[in-house]
Design a protein around this motif. Sequence first.
Motif, short mmCIF file in Angstrom:
data_model
loop_
_atom_site.label_atom_id
_atom_site.label_comp_id
_atom_site.label_asym_id
_atom_site.label_seq_id
_atom_site.Cartn_x
_atom_site.Cartn_y
_atom_site.Cartn_z
N TRP A 285 0.66 -1.12 0.25
CA TRP A 285 -0.04 0.09 0.00
C TRP A 285 0.88 1.17 -0.18
O TRP A 285 2.04 1.24 0.67
N SER B 266 -0.84 -1.07 -4.50
CA SER B 266 -2.17 0.36 -4.65
C SER B 266 -1.57 1.58 -4.29
O SER B 266 -1.09 1.26 -3.34
N PHE C 176 -4.26 4.09 -3.70
CA PHE C 176 -5.62 4.48 -3.46
C PHE C 176 -5.90 4.35 -1.66
O PHE C 176 -5.63 3.18 -1.41
N ALA D 182 -7.86 4.13 1.02
CA ALA D 182 -8.82 2.75 1.35
C ALA D 182 -10.06 3.94 2.41
O ALA D 182 -8.83 4.42 3.46
N SER E 273 -12.96 7.58 0.44
CA SER E 273 -11.78 6.32 -0.46
C SER E 273 -11.74 7.40 -1.54
O SER E 273 -12.58 8.01 -1.79
N VAL F 175 -12.46 3.59 -10.94
CA VAL F 175 -12.24 3.35 -9.41
C VAL F 175 -13.70 3.84 -8.71
O VAL F 175 -13.14 4.82 -8.39
N VAL G 173 -13.03 1.94 -2.57
CA VAL G 173 -12.06 1.41 -2.02
C VAL G 173 -11.62 1.09 -0.46
O VAL G 173 -12.31 2.00 0.55
N VAL H 260 -6.16 -4.46 0.37
CA VAL H 260 -6.96 -3.49 0.26
C VAL H 260 -7.90 -3.70 -1.33
O VAL H 260 -7.57 -4.44 -2.22
N HIS I 221 -10.54 -2.90 -4.59
CA HIS I 221 -11.08 -1.74 -4.93
C HIS I 221 -12.26 -2.39 -5.86
O HIS I 221 -12.18 -3.40 -6.73
#
Length: 881
Positions: A466, A504, A506, A508, A515, A529, A532, A540, A542
């Motif tokens: 992450w 990722s 992104f 969460a 997110s 997306v 998340v 994680v 998506h």
Amino acid sequence: MRTADIRSRFLDFFAARGHTVVPSAPLPTPDPTLLFVNAGMVPFKPYLTGEQAAPWPRATSVQKCLRTLDIEEVGRTTRHGSFFQMNGNFSFGDYFKEEAIAVAWELSVTDREHGGFGLDPDRIWVTVHHSDDEARAVWRRVAGLPEQRIVARGDEDNFWSMGVPGPCGPCSELYYDRGPALGREGGPAVDEDRYMEFWNLVFMQYERGEGTGKSGYPILGELPRRNIDTGMGLERMATLLQDKDNLYEIDETRPVLDRAAELAAVRYGADAPADVRLRVVADHVRTALMLLADGTTPGNEGRGYVLRRILRRAVRAMRQLGFHDPALPELLPVARDCMAPSYPEAAESFARIADQAYGEEDAFRTTLEQGSTVLDTAVAKVKAEGGRTLPGAQAFLLHDTYGFPVDLTLEMAAEQGVEVDRAGFTALMNAQRERARADARARKSGSTADIAALRTVLDAHGPTDWRAWETLTTESRVLVLLGASGWVPAARAGEIVTVILDRSPFYAESGGQDSDAGRLSGSSAEAEVLDVQRPLPGLVAHQVRITAGELAVDDPVVAAVDPEWRLGARQAHSGTHVLHAALREVLGPTALQSGSYNRPGYLRLDFPWRGGLSPAVRGEIEETANRALRRDLPVDVRWMPLPQAKELGALALFDETYGEKVRVVEIGGAWSRELCGGTHVEHASQVGTVALTAESSVGAGMRRLEAAVGIEGFAYLARERDLVSRIAEQLNAPRAELADRVAGLLDRLKAADRENARLKERATAGRAAELAATATDTGRAALVTTVIDGSPDEARALALAVRDRLPAGRAGAAAVATGTGALVLALNEPARDTGLNASTLVKQLLGGRGGGTPDTAQGGGLPADRVTAVLADLPGLLHAG
């Protein structure tokens, strides 16, 4: 006369006659029952209904309006337009029918050199409600109109209400005879193309009850304050004064139409289908300009979808005319130049307007190319098989896979003589929505099967690498695809699946922060997306919607966070910390955050507190937060053992499980020090601003603060500034004096109300004494009867006053009726001693309706022509007992 000049002439005329000029409200309206302002009276609705006291006795405006219910008729006829402007003059309990008619006639027929519109009085016709003898008489007296040009019409045409219980009243409409070349003689009842309506005067004088339709409801009585609401169509007046055939040919629309014709190499008036498309372009480009100028942006829901649809209809109409290059860059500047004389903001904000409009056209042209081919093929197949209906599944495919709006499919199919199975399409859409809701529920709660499957992924591949704190983009690999019914090897365009990546960027959803949004891009697929989450510690997940191609397990993708979204999220989360620290500084350490939510542009913060916060306290909290931003306090992120964080006084706000080391976010060192896993700005000033927008209760002993941050915070403050400016302008007062000026106005209004009540009581007492002296002997009681032009409450007050002034010791009764069919009967004590009962007598008079007490009763619903006859029956009933 240019449309802008007609507009200013109208406002100047009424301003000179004591009306406050009220600027047009924006097209998007806060009214929860409407998306957009659709009539000139909408901004004045609270004053007309009595919900709020009007700040002025009389007002005038030119209001921007938008109606889209009959958008398919735009261009097909020359009477339909989506955007239009409504000139109006309004009276809130000030003048009524006679003055409204007089000023409408004066402005219409006064020559242009003296400030009027110079219409030929011999070509003006009017309509009145068939029951409105008063309006008919005023038209004869004020305008000298002959009887044949005063047309009586029914409820459908000449009686107005909002469709719900509340104010209502008859209308009087003005029409102009445009000559025999445009239709038959005989007035508006015969031909409304030749006789064009240009002004509608609404006389709000009654209150209506429950009911449907234009006449299926009872009239409950007179309004306590009668109002005037008029609407003159600006485009219609421009059509008349510019001697044009219709609204598409006036100076604010014809230049757009001409430029569209030039681009498409067609001549307006030479081909009927082409003329329809040119009118669609002229109307929709102007409408889109005004919507964008008022801050609406294209989208998939609500106001945004209306704008998107209008823009796409304009672009498609140009393609149907044979012009396949980008059209809006050629047409929108023309519309801007047409509208800027009346609405300077259309020019001032044109860079933003153009950027949004041109981007929407570019996206739609791609959609149109792909979807049109699929639709044409499907229609050809239906016709080849002898059918007339495109299956709902085909329409759903166009919508879901190619982003083709169903209304566009309906239009394009109809043009080729094919219907669409709308019911089938709707069923598929509902099924998809239900699947999405089920998926969302599963994501939030996590079914046992899903959790077990995801645990297998975690065991097999380890935690997600992450990188949300470090970067916005990573090169990633698809480890797993999880659909509604379990594992899937691949997902195609239109499908929504859960994707597990090895790496990722992104964020969460957690810690109150929403997110991230963004995209997954691969060599054979694109995906949006949507959400998340962290269904398991370290993993994680998506949720994505495949927008193009096919995404498969093991595919390499570029995972990219939307940078604007992340910036907004960072501002909102840091803004939440700043507001929390400011809250504790002002209220003390017990005001500890108990919950929060933040997304780009918005934050909310819950905290324990008894009672609401005063405006002064809210202002102090907001100022404390913004002073911290102005000082540009540093934002530091440190990892440390949990005991060290606690020793430093870091706030752990939620019942979360912490590891051996925790992430501490500091803003200004000890001023704000919290355990937090969210994303943040690097310096406090990057938050921009924190503008408190609401403070409310969310339960016993719990309060909630809401705020706009970043660019949304500045936009909120700009709107507040503009509101103050408008109020200051309307009151002709410096801003510093506004509070005192408004307080003074309220004090004067209260004093005027008290004085009015005192005068009304005095007038009632004087009239009661006069009436009591006229009492007639019925043999059993002295009786006074009268009919007033007032409300039921006024009738009741007068009946009681008369009763109390009848000779003492003598049985007496007072009956007061209103011209609208309400009746009040009051008996004195000697009359009741004889066995008379007011409630019984009223029910006998009104056929069982009404009632009350033995001494006072009332009822309503009498036809106006029966009031006198009913009162005439009362002496006989009193005598009979």
